[in-house]
Design a protein around this motif. Structure first.
Motif, PDB file in Angstrom:
ATOM      1  N   SER A 101      17.566 -41.915 -11.514  1.00  0.00           N
ATOM      2  CA  SER A 101      16.386 -41.069 -11.684  1.00  0.00           C
ATOM      3  C   SER A 101      16.135 -40.243 -10.428  1.00  0.00           C
ATOM      4  O   SER A 101      16.521 -40.614  -9.318  1.00  0.00           O
ATOM      5  N   MET A 102      15.488 -39.107 -10.607  1.00  0.00           N
ATOM      6  CA  MET A 102      15.201 -38.210  -9.495  1.00  0.00           C
ATOM      7  C   MET A 102      14.272 -38.856  -8.477  1.00  0.00           C
ATOM      8  O   MET A 102      13.324 -39.557  -8.847  1.00  0.00           O
ATOM      9  N   SER A 103      14.529 -38.602  -7.213  1.00  0.00           N
ATOM     10  CA  SER A 103      13.660 -39.065  -6.136  1.00  0.00           C
ATOM     11  C   SER A 103      12.600 -38.020  -5.832  1.00  0.00           C
ATOM     12  O   SER A 103      12.696 -36.857  -6.268  1.00  0.00           O
ATOM     13  N   LEU A 104      11.591 -38.404  -5.065  1.00  0.00           N
ATOM     14  CA  LEU A 104      10.574 -37.443  -4.648  1.00  0.00           C
ATOM     15  C   LEU A 104      11.182 -36.331  -3.803  1.00  0.00           C
ATOM     16  O   LEU A 104      10.810 -35.155  -3.933  1.00  0.00           O
ATOM     17  N   GLU A 105      12.133 -36.672  -2.950  1.00  0.00           N
ATOM     18  CA  GLU A 105      12.792 -35.671  -2.116  1.00  0.00           C
ATOM     19  C   GLU A 105      13.531 -34.645  -2.978  1.00  0.00           C
ATOM     20  O   GLU A 105      13.463 -33.436  -2.724  1.00  0.00           O
ATOM     21  N   GLU A 106      14.232 -35.125  -4.008  1.00  0.00           N
ATOM     22  CA  GLU A 106      14.944 -34.222  -4.913  1.00  0.00           C
ATOM     23  C   GLU A 106      13.968 -33.358  -5.708  1.00  0.00           C
ATOM     24  O   GLU A 106      14.244 -32.181  -5.975  1.00  0.00           O
ATOM     25  N   ALA A 107      12.818 -33.938  -6.074  1.00  0.00           N
ATOM     26  CA  ALA A 107      11.800 -33.165  -6.799  1.00  0.00           C
ATOM     27  C   ALA A 107      11.231 -32.054  -5.915  1.00  0.00           C
ATOM     28  O   ALA A 107      11.021 -30.925  -6.384  1.00  0.00           O
ATOM     29  N   ARG A 108      10.978 -32.365  -4.656  1.00  0.00           N
ATOM     30  CA  ARG A 108      10.481 -31.339  -3.731  1.00  0.00           C
ATOM     31  C   ARG A 108      11.505 -30.209  -3.597  1.00  0.00           C
ATOM     32  O   ARG A 108      11.140 -29.023  -3.600  1.00  0.00           O
ATOM     33  N   ALA A 109      12.789 -30.565  -3.484  1.00  0.00           N
ATOM     34  CA  ALA A 109      13.834 -29.545  -3.348  1.00  0.00           C
ATOM     35  C   ALA A 109      13.915 -28.683  -4.603  1.00  0.00           C
ATOM     36  O   ALA A 109      14.076 -27.457  -4.525  1.00  0.00           O
ATOM     37  N   PHE A 110      13.809 -29.322  -5.776  1.00  0.00           N
ATOM     38  CA  PHE A 110      13.853 -28.599  -7.051  1.00  0.00           C
ATOM     39  C   PHE A 110      12.711 -27.594  -7.136  1.00  0.00           C
ATOM     40  O   PHE A 110      12.925 -26.396  -7.377  1.00  0.00           O
ATOM     41  N   ASN A 111      11.498 -28.072  -6.957  1.00  0.00           N
ATOM     42  CA  ASN A 111      10.327 -27.213  -7.111  1.00  0.00           C
ATOM     43  C   ASN A 111      10.309 -26.081  -6.095  1.00  0.00           C
ATOM     44  O   ASN A 111       9.943 -24.943  -6.413  1.00  0.00           O
ATOM     45  N   THR A 112      10.718 -26.388  -4.861  1.00  0.00           N
ATOM     46  CA  THR A 112      10.746 -25.361  -3.814  1.00  0.00           C
ATOM     47  C   THR A 112      11.755 -24.272  -4.154  1.00  0.00           C
ATOM     48  O   THR A 112      11.479 -23.077  -3.982  1.00  0.00           O
ATOM     49  N   HIS A 113      12.921 -24.656  -4.650  1.00  0.00           N
ATOM     50  CA  HIS A 113      13.934 -23.659  -5.007  1.00  0.00           C
ATOM     51  C   HIS A 113      13.449 -22.781  -6.158  1.00  0.00           C
ATOM     52  O   HIS A 113      13.632 -21.550  -6.121  1.00  0.00           O
TER      53      HIS A 113
END
Length: 208
Positions: A101-113
């Protein structure tokens, strides 16, 4: 005020949906799965986008997150979406039943991009998984995204990272408060919006 006027669907809802009937039943917006992970595109996304827009419905797209590079997933999502004009963008942050499952760090990177590419902070769809990850803490990057809470009970409990919910998925078409169905669609995920129709259209960018 709240309005019960949004549904979210994917190819799992079938291929013979009648969006004109859904609109006549009070639905204003449809949010459809566009992609998953780094490689998957929902096979009904483009077809249903054409049909829903032809019926005069607002259109949105969500990405089902997996535990992998957030930027690469965002690229896959934007590829699936195509022209993001008048499309509400959302990250579906929940446990992945078929892998990591996605981590918070990966979610931040996704949303920022997504924001860097479109100028739009995507909404964040989440439930207990986000609450477990955040706990009582806060996340200043994810807080830039409006919250779409998933909770099939009488009220929506919001993590302290947000002052309130923007949308609330109150049923999956089987569990949760009524109504569970929409004409032309059948049983489906239904969502309340925390505001008026004008405010909903403003969120979508359909009202200046």
């Amino acid at each position: 005020m709240t309005i019960n006027a949004v549904i979210d669907i994917s190819h799992h809802n079938g291929t013979r949906l009648d969006f004109a009937k859904a609109k006549a039943d009070g639905i204003l917006g449809v949010i459809h799965k566009a992609s998953q992970g780094q490689a998957n595109i929902d096979p009904m996304y483009r077809t249903n986008r054409t049909r829903a827009r032809a019926a005069g419905l607002l259109w949105g797209a969500y990405h089902f997150a997996t535990g992998s590079d957030g930027v690469k997933q965002a690229i896959q999502f934007l590829t699936a979406v195509g022209d993001p004009t008048d499309t509400l963008l959302v990250l579906d942050f929940e446990p992945n039943p078929s892998g990591p499952s996605m981590s918070l760090e990966e979610a931040r990177a996704f949303n920022t991009h997504v924001f860097e590419q479109t100028g739009q902070w995507p909404g964040l769809y989440a439930g207990h998984y986000l609450k477990e990850k955040l706990g009582a803490g806060s996340d200043s990057v994810l807080a830039k995204s409006w919250l779409w809470i998933a909770q099939y009970g009488p009220t929506a409990v919001v993590p302290p990272n947000w002052p309130t919910w923007t949308m609330w998925q109150y049923t999956d078409g089987a569990v949760g408060p009524q109504p569970h169905t929409v004409k032309g669609i059948g049983r489906c995920d239904r969502d309340k919006f925390n505001g008026s129709e004008t405010q909903l259209r403003r969120l979508w960018g359909a009202v200046a």
